[in-house]
Write an enzyme that holds these catalytic residues in place. Structure first.
Site, PDB file in Angstrom:
ATOM      1  N   HIS A 196      29.279  37.768  46.114  1.00  0.00           N
ATOM      2  CA  HIS A 196      28.992  38.628  47.268  1.00  0.00           C
ATOM      3  C   HIS A 196      28.924  37.755  48.522  1.00  0.00           C
ATOM      4  O   HIS A 196      28.417  36.631  48.475  1.00  0.00           O
ATOM      5  CB  HIS A 196      27.666  39.370  47.038  1.00  0.00           C
ATOM      6  CG  HIS A 196      27.454  40.472  48.022  1.00  0.00           C
ATOM      7  ND1 HIS A 196      27.076  40.224  49.326  1.00  0.00           N
ATOM      8  CD2 HIS A 196      27.593  41.821  47.918  1.00  0.00           C
ATOM      9  CE1 HIS A 196      26.989  41.381  49.964  1.00  0.00           C
ATOM     10  NE2 HIS A 196      27.302  42.368  49.137  1.00  0.00           N
TER      11      HIS A 196
ATOM     12  N   GLU B 173      35.526  43.893  49.934  1.00  0.00           N
ATOM     13  CA  GLU B 173      34.436  44.122  50.891  1.00  0.00           C
ATOM     14  C   GLU B 173      34.702  43.327  52.165  1.00  0.00           C
ATOM     15  O   GLU B 173      34.393  42.123  52.227  1.00  0.00           O
ATOM     16  CB  GLU B 173      33.107  43.636  50.303  1.00  0.00           C
ATOM     17  CG  GLU B 173      32.630  44.396  49.094  1.00  0.00           C
ATOM     18  CD  GLU B 173      31.101  44.420  49.033  1.00  0.00           C
ATOM     19  OE1 GLU B 173      30.537  45.506  49.057  1.00  0.00           O
ATOM     20  OE2 GLU B 173      30.490  43.352  49.004  1.00  0.00           O
TER      21      GLU B 173
ATOM     22  N   GLY C 167      27.039  46.664  55.960  1.00  0.00           N
ATOM     23  CA  GLY C 167      25.824  47.025  56.691  1.00  0.00           C
ATOM     24  C   GLY C 167      26.024  47.294  58.174  1.00  0.00           C
ATOM     25  O   GLY C 167      25.061  47.401  58.923  1.00  0.00           O
TER      26      GLY C 167
HETATM   27  P1  PGA Z   1      26.639  48.334  52.569  1.00  0.00           P
HETATM   28  O1  PGA Z   1      26.691  47.064  51.599  1.00  0.00           O
HETATM   29  O2  PGA Z   1      27.055  49.527  51.761  1.00  0.00           O
HETATM   30  O3  PGA Z   1      25.186  48.408  53.005  1.00  0.00           O
HETATM   31  O4  PGA Z   1      27.553  48.057  53.705  1.00  0.00           O
HETATM   32  C1  PGA Z   1      27.702  46.907  50.666  1.00  0.00           C
HETATM   33  C2  PGA Z   1      27.500  45.610  49.927  1.00  0.00           C
HETATM   34  O5  PGA Z   1      26.998  44.655  50.510  1.00  0.00           O
HETATM   35  O6  PGA Z   1      27.815  45.512  48.740  1.00  0.00           O
END
Ligand code: PGA
Length: 233
Positions: free
Chosen positions: A85, A157, A163
């Site tokens: 991540h 991602e 976020g």
């Molecule tokens: P988010 O995070 O949905 O709050 O943008 C996704 C993640 O970090 O896996």
């Protein structure tokens, strides 16, 4: 579709108890995977979801204070594990070499890795996205054979989406998914980064997406239920 709930570093013992009670009510045909904070893994008691970890040690076992191994996760019936991540890469300087070791240990213990990859805003703006993703995949998957590679769920991602409420366009997501499919034709691809009830209709239009990785939304039960209902079958 696969829907992964990444609670990150949230919820105390009492809060987690209440949270699980609320999650129990969710019924869905989608595959739901809960990745609670590590301290709650042993308190998991849901029948409607599977259990995932947010992290794993790069080491198999031994003198590594504070680490949790794949073998230990397996012994607690953990079936999935998020790896690489962007928060861990940034805050813990996690390298692709470490990510590679984690993937190998997980696969050895029959835990399905959820490998996160994605570009920064600067990389997107300077048109380096495809190159970055290709290179990172190559490094993270080094020495894994095709059978092993196929077992990994790839989570696209974009780092600048996590976020922030901002997401790429349908075309931009399609482009990255196509690139991933070129490298890994058999793998499931999920999208993560501000996926929510306002953009799910749009995300539903992307045929290459096999699910979602949810951070913030995983903690807002009512909104989460709505999202799960809106995800196309
Ligand atoms: P988010 O995070 O949905 O709050 O943008 C996704 C993640 O970090 O896996």
């Amino acid at each position: 579709m696969i829907i992964v709930l990444n609670n990150k570093c949230h919820l105390t013992k009492e809060e987690f108890k209440k949270y699980q009670q609320e999650l129990k009510e969710i019924t869905s045909t989608h595959k739901l995977i809960l990745c609670p904070s590590t301290i709650h893994l042993t308190n998991f008691n849901l029948d409607n979801m599977e259990l995932g970890s947010q992290n794993v040690s790069q080491f198999e076992q031994g003198a590594h204070t504070g680490e949790i191994s794949s073998q230990q996760l397996k012994s607690y019936k953990v079936q999935y594990c998020i790896v690489g991540h962007s928060e861990r890469r940034r805050e813990n300087q996690e390298t692709s070499k470490e990510i590679n070791a984690k993937l190998k240990n997980l696969l050895k213990n029959e835990i399905t890795p959820i490998l996160c990859i994605g570009e920064t805003l600067k990389e997107r703006k300077t048109k380096q996205t495809k190159q970055i993703i290709k290179q990172d995949l190559q490094k993270c998957l080094q020495d894994l054979n095709n059978k092993e590679r196929e077992r990994i769920i790839i989570a696209y991602e974009p780092i600048w989406s996590i976020g922030t409420g901002k997401i790429p366009t349908v075309e931009e997501i399609k482009e990255v998914c196509t690139l991933i499919k070129e490298q890994l034709p058999q793998n499931k691809i999920i999208y993560g980064g501000s996926a929510n009830n306002s953009n799910i209709e749009m995300l539903n239009k992307i045929p290459q997406i096999n699910g979602y990785l949810l951070g913030g939304l995983s903690l807002k039960i009512d909104k989460l239920k709505e999202f799960i209902q809106k995800v196309k079958n």
